[in-house]
Design a protein around this motif. Structure first.
Motif, PDB file in Angstrom:
ATOM      1  N   CYS A  20      31.560  37.577  38.134  1.00 22.44           N
ATOM      2  CA  CYS A  20      31.810  37.209  37.353  1.00 22.44           C
ATOM      3  C   CYS A  20      30.953  37.844  35.656  1.00 22.44           C
ATOM      4  N   LEU A  21      29.380  38.289  36.153  1.00 26.25           N
ATOM      5  CA  LEU A  21      28.801  39.086  35.632  1.00 26.25           C
ATOM      6  C   LEU A  21      30.105  40.304  36.041  1.00 26.25           C
ATOM      7  N   GLY A  22      30.688  40.916  36.607  1.00 30.24           N
ATOM      8  CA  GLY A  22      31.407  42.331  37.251  1.00 30.24           C
ATOM      9  C   GLY A  22      32.362  42.497  36.311  1.00 30.24           C
ATOM     10  N   ALA A  23      32.537  41.431  35.824  1.00 31.77           N
ATOM     11  CA  ALA A  23      33.811  41.542  35.043  1.00 31.77           C
ATOM     12  C   ALA A  23      34.075  41.548  33.083  1.00 31.77           C
ATOM     13  N   GLN A  24      32.203  41.583  32.924  1.00 30.81           N
ATOM     14  CA  GLN A  24      32.173  41.607  31.960  1.00 30.81           C
ATOM     15  C   GLN A  24      31.274  43.379  30.595  1.00 30.81           C
ATOM     16  N   PRO A  25      32.331  43.047  29.678  1.00 32.26           N
ATOM     17  CA  PRO A  25      32.001  44.801  29.540  1.00 32.26           C
ATOM     18  C   PRO A  25      30.275  45.078  29.698  1.00 32.26           C
ATOM     19  N   GLY A  26      30.577  46.752  30.113  1.00 34.75           N
ATOM     20  CA  GLY A  26      28.981  47.024  30.237  1.00 34.75           C
ATOM     21  C   GLY A  26      28.216  46.513  31.084  1.00 34.75           C
ATOM     22  N   VAL A  27      29.015  46.387  32.049  1.00 30.78           N
ATOM     23  CA  VAL A  27      28.704  46.147  33.279  1.00 30.78           C
ATOM     24  C   VAL A  27      29.477  46.159  34.337  1.00 30.78           C
ATOM     25  N   ARG A  28      28.565  47.514  35.495  1.00 31.21           N
ATOM     26  CA  ARG A  28      28.851  48.401  36.691  1.00 31.21           C
ATOM     27  C   ARG A  28      28.796  47.604  38.481  1.00 31.21           C
ATOM     28  N   ASP A  29      28.064  46.847  38.442  1.00 32.05           N
ATOM     29  CA  ASP A  29      27.578  45.930  39.668  1.00 32.05           C
ATOM     30  C   ASP A  29      26.372  44.827  39.650  1.00 32.05           C
ATOM     31  N   ALA A  30      26.454  44.254  40.233  1.00 32.82           N
ATOM     32  CA  ALA A  30      25.896  42.846  39.552  1.00 32.82           C
ATOM     33  C   ALA A  30      25.338  41.933  41.097  1.00 32.82           C
TER      34      ALA A  30
ATOM     35  N   SER B  87      34.981  45.508  43.391  1.00 31.85           N
ATOM     36  CA  SER B  87      34.899  44.259  42.228  1.00 31.85           C
ATOM     37  C   SER B  87      36.164  44.685  40.878  1.00 31.85           C
ATOM     38  N   PRO B  88      36.556  43.916  40.181  1.00 28.65           N
ATOM     39  CA  PRO B  88      37.290  43.970  39.708  1.00 28.65           C
ATOM     40  C   PRO B  88      37.311  44.350  38.156  1.00 28.65           C
ATOM     41  N   SER B  89      36.337  45.656  37.841  1.00 31.88           N
ATOM     42  CA  SER B  89      36.334  46.675  36.627  1.00 31.88           C
ATOM     43  C   SER B  89      36.871  48.115  37.779  1.00 31.88           C
ATOM     44  N   LEU B  90      36.349  47.751  39.031  1.00 25.99           N
ATOM     45  CA  LEU B  90      35.572  49.236  39.497  1.00 25.99           C
ATOM     46  C   LEU B  90      37.622  49.368  40.242  1.00 25.99           C
ATOM     47  N   ARG B  91      38.320  47.752  40.782  1.00 25.98           N
ATOM     48  CA  ARG B  91      39.981  48.088  41.104  1.00 25.98           C
ATOM     49  C   ARG B  91      40.588  48.682  39.601  1.00 25.98           C
ATOM     50  N   GLU B  92      40.451  48.351  38.457  1.00 27.66           N
ATOM     51  CA  GLU B  92      40.375  48.623  37.183  1.00 27.66           C
ATOM     52  C   GLU B  92      40.375  50.322  37.012  1.00 27.66           C
ATOM     53  N   ARG B  93      39.342  50.365  36.911  1.00 26.03           N
ATOM     54  CA  ARG B  93      38.863  51.653  36.693  1.00 26.03           C
ATOM     55  C   ARG B  93      39.991  52.931  37.780  1.00 26.03           C
ATOM     56  N   ALA B  94      39.920  52.231  38.933  1.00 22.25           N
ATOM     57  CA  ALA B  94      40.480  53.242  39.993  1.00 22.25           C
ATOM     58  C   ALA B  94      42.243  53.710  39.616  1.00 22.25           C
ATOM     59  N   ALA B  95      43.311  52.184  39.082  1.00 24.69           N
ATOM     60  CA  ALA B  95      43.668  51.954  38.773  1.00 24.69           C
ATOM     61  C   ALA B  95      44.379  53.303  37.455  1.00 24.69           C
ATOM     62  N   ASP B  96      43.469  53.034  36.400  1.00 27.02           N
ATOM     63  CA  ASP B  96      42.918  54.275  35.376  1.00 27.02           C
ATOM     64  C   ASP B  96      42.862  55.065  35.750  1.00 27.02           C
ATOM     65  N   ALA B  97      42.497  56.052  36.649  1.00 22.41           N
ATOM     66  CA  ALA B  97      42.676  57.016  36.687  1.00 22.41           C
ATOM     67  C   ALA B  97      43.418  57.989  37.987  1.00 22.41           C
ATOM     68  N   GLY B  98      43.764  56.976  38.617  1.00 18.11           N
ATOM     69  CA  GLY B  98      45.430  57.481  39.349  1.00 18.11           C
ATOM     70  C   GLY B  98      45.029  57.414  40.354  1.00 18.11           C
ATOM     71  N   VAL B  99      43.861  56.131  41.574  1.00 21.30           N
ATOM     72  CA  VAL B  99      43.086  56.503  42.708  1.00 21.30           C
ATOM     73  C   VAL B  99      43.780  55.269  43.580  1.00 21.30           C
ATOM     74  N   ARG B 100      44.249  55.556  44.681  1.00 21.91           N
ATOM     75  CA  ARG B 100      45.239  54.521  45.330  1.00 21.91           C
ATOM     76  C   ARG B 100      44.143  54.093  46.220  1.00 21.91           C
ATOM     77  N   ILE B 101      43.939  52.140  45.640  1.00 24.39           N
ATOM     78  CA  ILE B 101      43.017  52.354  46.463  1.00 24.39           C
ATOM     79  C   ILE B 101      43.156  51.264  47.390  1.00 24.39           C
ATOM     80  N   VAL B 102      43.201  50.621  48.846  1.00 23.66           N
ATOM     81  CA  VAL B 102      43.257  49.434  49.250  1.00 23.66           C
ATOM     82  C   VAL B 102      42.024  48.545  49.720  1.00 23.66           C
ATOM     83  N   PRO B 103      41.185  47.926  49.183  1.00 24.79           N
ATOM     84  CA  PRO B 103      40.433  47.067  49.458  1.00 24.79           C
ATOM     85  C   PRO B 103      40.286  46.080  50.410  1.00 24.79           C
ATOM     86  N   ALA B 104      39.853  46.599  51.881  1.00 20.30           N
ATOM     87  CA  ALA B 104      39.611  46.090  52.813  1.00 20.30           C
ATOM     88  C   ALA B 104      38.531  44.850  52.678  1.00 20.30           C
ATOM     89  N   TYR B 105      38.508  43.652  53.934  1.00 17.59           N
ATOM     90  CA  TYR B 105      38.169  43.312  54.452  1.00 17.59           C
ATOM     91  C   TYR B 105      38.420  43.238  55.730  1.00 17.59           C
TER      92      TYR B 105
END
Length: 377
Positions: free
Chosen positions: A291-301, A179-197
């Motif tokens: 859309c829901l996952g991008a809202q403040p206060g939402v971890r997952d949906a 999710s976009p929020s998880l990307r942002e949290r990882a970046a803020d924490a300094g964790v280097r992620i590579v989302p894969a499909y």
């Protein structure tokens, strides 16, 4: 075919690693398993299909057993392309179940790199256990593969597990959308992620952060994602009809929809069968979830369609909040503004977590059962 029972012990993982090494060199095909019923469905006493190194047995989203046939060529192509994209062979931590393709590929990558993988053993995923396993890695680069739920736990814990995550040169995130929020949290924490499909049929992730690995081709046929390249499986165990339907002319037709952006990046929109027909209008469950996952206060949906006498299917959302939960009307208004009235959930309910199946995938059937039972009322 050589069945290898994975009971969570280091000895079982070592046995699997040795069996896979043998299979890559032309030895017997390997069937890693935890569920005896899935093992039996794969008929291990009967010869494996030609050119098979590993059979990944899965019940799939429908519950019907499938055995994905992977050659040494496909497994090797995937591992080598991953190393090329990440920056070269390295040292790997196995932190996901090895009877799924994401975990099995960690073993393959370590074998090809000539390094000894660190192993996260025992029941469940704990941040302190992750930290202890990561400490066993020596040298670099350092890589691991996680599912989004595991990364969320590391970020939430904020202790030794998160500190260990920061030491990795890359953490591949697969099995479910990032999710976009998880990307942002990882970046803020300094964790280097590579989302894969990717999936079992593509020998693990084949599109990293929206771009296909070297040697992989991605095409869109009416919005449906198709994949070609040496990473492809060559069919399903003892299911020629299913093989013929999915694999044709060097292409594998997935169950996912996608769109390609101007910069060439592939965006996966979700499964083709995740569309909801509400009031005669088809809306995308995945788009509503984003859309829901991008809202403040939402971890997952998770969004599903439930039978409704007026609408045919009603759009209903199960939301996992973080901190103070947003008001349902606020979430509904955000969806209405971005996606329109038809996509707006008729009902929003809250839960502590989403039901999962397999390696971190949302269990939509279980979500429907919860919501149909009146959960949260």
């Amino acid at each position: 075919m050589l069945p290898v029972h994975l009971d969570g012990s280091p000895e079982a993982l070592e046995a699997l690693k040795n069996a896979v090494a043998d299979a890559l060199g032309g030895g017997p095909a390997v069937l890693p398993f935890t569920d005896p019923a899935l093992r039996d469905a794969m008929a291990p006493d009967e010869p494996a299909e030609p050119d098979t190194a590993v059979v990944i047995a899965t019940s799939g989203s429908t519950g019907a057993p499938k055995g994905v046939l992977l050659s040494a060529r496909a497994l090797t192509a995937s591992a080598e392309a991953t190393h090329a994209r990440l920056g070269g062979p390295g040292h790997w931590l196995l932190a996901t179940p090895a009877h799924y393709i994401g975990g099995l590929q960690v073993l393959v990558r370590a074998l090809l790199a000539g390094t000894t993988p660190a192993l996260l053993t025992g029941a469940g995923f704990r941040p302190d256990g992750f930290a202890a396993a990561a400490a066993a890695l020596t040298g670099g680069p350092r890589y691991t593969a996680l599912v989004p739920t595991q990364l969320v736990r590391l970020l939430d814990d904020g202790g030794a597990g998160l500190a260990a995550a920061k030491t990795f040169d890359a953490i591949i995130l697969g099995a479910a959308a990032t999710s976009p929020s998880l990307r942002e949290r990882a970046a803020d924490a300094g964790v280097r992620i590579v989302p894969a499909y990717g999936m079992s049929e593509t020998a693990s992730g084949c599109v990293y952060d929206g771009f296909a690995l070297d040697g992989v081709r991605v095409d869109l046929d009416g919005g449906r994602i198709r994949i070609a390249g040496d990473v492809l499986a060559h069919g399903y165990r003892r299911q020629p009809d299913l093989t013929a339907a999915a694999f044709a002319d060097g292409w594998f037709t997935t169950s996912d929809r996608g769109v390609r952006h101007e910069d060439g990046r592939l965006e996966v929109l979700g499964r083709a069968d995740d569309m909801i027909n509400t009031g005669g209008v088809k809306v995308s469950a995945n788009a509503i979830e984003r859309c829901l996952g991008a809202q403040p206060g939402v971890r997952d949906a998770c969004v599903v369609g439930l039978p409704d006498p007026e609408w045919g299917e009603a759009v209903v959302a199960l939301v996992v909040p973080v901190g103070e939960a947003p008001q349902p009307d606020e979430l509904r208004a955000a969806v209405r503004a971005e996606l329109g009235p038809a996509s707006t959930p008729k009902r929003v309910q809250y839960g502590a977590e989403l039901p999962l199946r397999g390696p971190g995938k949302i269990d939509r059937a279980a979500v429907k059962e919860l919501l149909e039972s009146g959960f949260g009322h």
